[in-house]
Design a protein around this motif. Structure first.
Motif, PDB file in Angstrom:
ATOM      1  N   LYS B 163       0.823  -1.220   0.000  1.00  0.00           N
ATOM      2  CA  LYS B 163       0.000   0.000   0.000  1.00  0.00           C
ATOM      3  C   LYS B 163       0.854   1.266   0.000  1.00  0.00           C
ATOM      4  O   LYS B 163       0.431   2.304  -0.486  1.00  0.00           O
ATOM      5  CB  LYS B 163      -0.956  -0.002   1.202  1.00  0.00           C
ATOM      6  N   THR B 168      -1.255   3.503  -7.999  1.00  0.00           N
ATOM      7  CA  THR B 168      -2.692   3.594  -7.772  1.00  0.00           C
ATOM      8  C   THR B 168      -3.446   2.451  -8.441  1.00  0.00           C
ATOM      9  O   THR B 168      -4.360   1.893  -7.864  1.00  0.00           O
ATOM     10  CB  THR B 168      -3.247   4.937  -8.286  1.00  0.00           C
ATOM     11  N   ASP B 169      -3.076   2.125  -9.665  1.00  0.00           N
ATOM     12  CA  ASP B 169      -3.707   0.984 -10.324  1.00  0.00           C
ATOM     13  C   ASP B 169      -2.741   0.374 -11.327  1.00  0.00           C
ATOM     14  O   ASP B 169      -1.595   0.825 -11.443  1.00  0.00           O
ATOM     15  CB  ASP B 169      -5.029   1.383 -10.984  1.00  0.00           C
ATOM     16  N   ASP B 172      -1.208   2.749 -13.901  1.00  0.00           N
ATOM     17  CA  ASP B 172      -0.195   3.595 -13.290  1.00  0.00           C
ATOM     18  C   ASP B 172       1.145   2.844 -13.177  1.00  0.00           C
ATOM     19  O   ASP B 172       2.205   3.357 -13.554  1.00  0.00           O
ATOM     20  CB  ASP B 172      -0.706   4.007 -11.897  1.00  0.00           C
TER      21      ASP B 172
END
Lengths: 510, 353
Positions: B163, B168-169, B172
């Motif tokens: 994390k 972000t995804d 990305d």
């Protein structure tokens, strides 16, 4: 408070009975050379299918605790480590038994197994999550330096001649090269033998080097004893075990030994926490540590109680360390904890950080069970002492064939392969020949266990840094261990030079 | 004195016989534990026999072992144990799991090939069985065995990041690897399917992950938890806790399509990238000379296993898909996996070694 609830959870007849039975079975398997906690857990795992989750896990845990301690019995009485974790226990335990102090040696081993287990249990209960975070800081850089440092124990384990110790270690390293190269997945030095593709398995190697070679030696010395009637203690001497009460250890000695026990407990704990290194290394490291700092290092190896304290405290502390990473991170550190993990999984429980949140009751019950299993081990082994000592009165011609039979079973059980039995025999012969020529065996094992880990972590580090060694020096933990390594090496060389000069002076004087 | 010694040696002998029995009982598993399922199965077997289907062979009459070619503690070991437990219910004898680790599953496969072709020794394996074959270190592959079936498909391999990594995804992450080629790590084990997966991701997404050897599943989790590596691929159930706490983020599923059991995990297609399929199958086989009648009996028991509600529930808990491909169908499925998900990347994979 949570811990109290944990105790309430396990204080039901079925669980207490399982804990006692598990510990007893574990001790039995630990005591039989060749069989270990891992073997016992592999055999008992299917039994836990039908149990409640907590029952099953407590049972496996008790086996783990008992198995780790039981190795001291054969280490002391026969000079054969019952498990890899009790190699160093032989060094002083066996000479003590031969001097007729078997009960005192066993008693000390048992008491300090309990001390080691309890130290690690306390840390487990109060500091587990914090310590687990510390373990995560170890990347290949740090592992590489820790293992490098662990290799310096070879110096202390080479009784007599450091050159012979180093040669023995190098032999171990060479054997470790055989098999799959972990960083390319191609095989090395298998010479076309398919069975060697996985290299030599540690368990048959250990059984061969320590148990088979010892049995061969006993057989050989028996022949000589008949001829000369003097070499080795006769059966009668062994029977004359001195009469001592309780554990054969006074309170004064107990408190005096705590100086050794506490640092050794810490060593065992740290080694247990680092996944991949286990009790087989921690007992040797602790032994080397105590010998180095002792004022009378020459007494080690002759039947000195400190040696037993070091080894037994450390190996049982390792259990707690391994449980910390298993319970808090869900990561198995050695093959026995991998079996525990399989046990958890069978009951649909995933050890890990969430278990503390979702099922804290279970965690505290496990803590309580771990403490109780240690206590059970103390009690069972205390009442077992007179029985164990009787083993000495069984004639070798009955006992040793049985032991060798178990060596076969144990070598096979390690990975369920017949080939490993041949590996055991091969290393039995190698160990026997090395002993004959005065080569210490422990460095061979240290080299064999540590070299692959050293290579793997060094090459991983270099893969990450693209060939540069500088990033390793930028890690504070790594630097500390590098310095420790350097200091140990320098001190050893200095000591060797001093000894050399002394012996030269003596020779000149004579 | 003499008498005492004799008694003691007798005792020792008795003790050893006991533990020997325990040991052999162990490698052939727990008599006591499975006595219940065994008796259940016996009654079921009885009803079955009367229902027709005259079986010419008397099989099985003794415990069957499944060789698990990896060490205990992982998902293969876990699944094998569940299969063994349920199958013993339908076969009427104990089904025992024996771990034979090493040689990238070759050791275990070899042991089955060395055993008698009587159906009492089965092997379980997954996509990993093709890797040593692909590398040319062994000739053993699925054709070396007779296939019993494929009871489970694991479409839960996810690409995970920590994390704190700031990705972000998936889009990305892929963009960032393109911007800084060979700096963002994808941690896995050299010479295993997850390395092939790395090759596939780079090729299909035009990404530039740097492959880094970190070790087996446990070591991959440790490395990601300690933020020592940037991304790993892992079975969702193995790291379930960390996905639940949010410590790990599953950026995408590495499967052919979405897994309904994991509705929140996107697939690469959601970002306009090609799906990279690294779902896994679990395959059971026996020695190639095993008589067909015996393979039929095993396949039949495997089919019943996959229909067992307890089995299905257990698999669902771990997001695994229960399927039932038997014999040649199963073999075709496995070969399809090989040609589709592994062979196209063979050259790049071998070049990395």
């Amino acid at each position: 408070m949570d811990l109290m609830n944990g105790f309430l959870d396990i204080f039901q007849p079925s669980i207490l009975w399982l804990l006692l039975a598990g510990t007893a079975v574990g001790i039995l398997f630990g005591a039989i050379p060749g069989l270990s906690a891992f073997t016992c857990m592999a055999i008992m795992l299917p039994l836990t299918f039908s149990m409640e989750p907590l029952q099953g896990i407590c049972f496996l845990l008790a086996i783990y605790v008992g198995g780790c301690s039981g190795g001291l019995i054969s280490a002391i009485l026969l000079g054969i480590p019952g498990t890899p974790s009790s190699i160093a226990t032989c060094f002083d335990g066996y000479p003590m038994a031969q001097k007729g102090q078997a009960r005192r040696a066993l008693g000390t081993g048992v008491v300090f197994s309990f001390v080691g287990g309890t130290i690690s249990a306390i840390v487990l209960v109060f500091l587990a999550p914090i310590i687990a975070q510390f373990a995560l800081k170890f990347s290949p850089y740090e592992y590489f330096t820790v293992i490098l440092f662990a290799l310096t124990t070879v110096a202390s384990l080479s009784e007599g001649s450091i050159v012979k110790g180093l040669l023995s270690c190098l032999l171990g390293i060479s054997f470790a090269f055989v098999g799959i190269d972990k960083l390319s997945a191609y095989t090395r030095y298998t010479m076309g033998v398919h069975d060697l593709a996985n290299g030599f398995n540690l368990v048959p190697l250990l059984i061969g080097v320590f148990a088979v070679s010892q049995i061969l030696e006993n057989a050989a010395s028996r022949k000589y004893a008949k001829a000369s009637e003097k070499s080795g203690p006769s059966q009668k001497d062994l029977m004359k075990t001195e009469k001592v009460k309780g554990f054969g250890l006074s309170w004064k000695e107990f408190f005096y030994q705590m100086r050794n026990a506490i640092p050794c407990g810490a060593i065992g704990l740290v080694i247990g926490i680092l996944p991949g290194i286990g009790g087989n290394v921690s007992n040797l490291m602790a032994y080397a540590y105590c010998k180095n700092r002792s004022k009378t290092p020459e007494k080690f190896g002759t039947g000195f109680i400190d040696g037993i304290v070091a080894s037994e405290t450390a190996n049982n502390a390792t259990v707690g360390g391994a449980l910390i990473v298993l319970l808090t991170l869900g990561i198995p550190g050695d093959n026995a904890t991998a079996m525990m993990l399989a046990g958890f999984q069978l009951h649909g429980i995933a050890p890990g950080p969430l278990l503390f949140r979702t099922n804290a009751e279970m965690i505290y019950a496990i803590f309580a069970a771990f403490l109780f299993a240690n206590l059970a081990m103390l009690i069972i082994e205390f009442f077992g002492l007179p029985v164990f000592i009787k083993m000495l009165s069984v004639p070798g011609s009955y006992l040793l064939p049985a032991v060798i039979a178990f060596c076969f079973v144990g070598s096979f059980c390690a990975n369920n392969r017949v080939f490993d039995i041949f590996v055991m025999i091969l290393f039995g012969l190698i160990g026997f020949i090395m002993k004959r020529f005065g080569f210490p065996l422990a460095p061979l094992v240290v080299g064999f266990i540590l070299a692959p880990m050293l290579e793997e972590n060094l090459r991983r580090s270099l893969m990450r840094t693209e060939g540069s060694l500088i990033p390793i020096l930028q890690s504070p933990i790594a630097v500390v261990f590098l310095l420790l390594t350097l200091v140990t090496v320098i001190l050893t060389i200095r000591k060797e030079l001093k000894n050399y000069r002394q012996s030269k002076a003596q020779a000149a004087a004579a | 004195m003499k008498k005492r010694t004799r008694v003691l040696s007798l005792l020792t002998a008795a003790l050893m016989t006991c533990s020997l029995a325990a040991c052999s009982g162990g490698s052939s598993s727990s008599e006591a534990a499975s006595s219940q399922p065994a008796s259940e199965a016996a009654s079921q077997g009885g009803s079955e026999a009367s229902s027709g289907e005259a079986k010419s062979v008397d099989f099985p009459t003794k415990p069957i072992q499944i060789i698990c070619p990896v060490a205990p503690g992982g998902d293969t070991d876990r699944n094998t144990r569940v299969i063994a437990q349920i199958m013993s219910k339908y076969l009427g004898v104990n089904v025992v799991v024996t771990n034979v680790d090493g040689g990238a599953t070759v050791m275990g496969m070899q042991q089955v090939l060395d055993s008698d072709p009587d159906g009492y020794t089965m092997i379980i394996n997954g996509c990993d069985m093709f890797v040593p074959y692909m590398m040319g270190t062994t000739d053993i592959n699925i054709d070396s065995f007779k296939t019993v079936g494929v009871p489970i498909i694991d479409n839960t391999t996810v690409l995970a990041v920590h994390k704190n990594s700031g990705f972000t995804d998936l889009k990305d992450l892929v963009e960032k690897t393109k911007a800084n080629p060979n700096t963002i790590e994808y941690g896995g084990k050299i010479g295993a399917t997850n390395q092939i997966c790395g090759v596939a991701m780079n090729k299909e997404w035009d990404a530039a992950f740097k492959f880094m050897d970190v070790g087996n599943n446990a070591a991959k989790m440790t490395a990601l938890l300690g933020e020592q590596t940037d991304s790993i691929n892992i079975s969702y159930s193995l790291a379930k806790d960390y996905f639940t706490t949010g410590e790990f983020q599953a950026l995408c599923l590495l499967g052919e399509g979405k897994n309904e059991l994991l509705p929140d995990v996107p697939v690469p297609e959601d970002y306009g990238l090609k799906n990279v399929d690294f779902s896994k199958f679990f395959w059971l086989g026996v020695h190639p000379d095993t008589p067909d009648e015996i393979v039929d009996i095993l396949a039949d028991a495997l089919q019943k296993t996959t229909e067992d509600p307890e089995f299905i529930a257990n698999m669902e808990e771990n997001y695994l898909t229960t399927v039932c491909y038997l014999k040649d169908d199963a073999k075709a499925l496995c070969n399809d996996y090989y040609t589709r998900t592994m062979e196209p990347y063979k050259e790049e994979f071998l070049a990395q070694q």
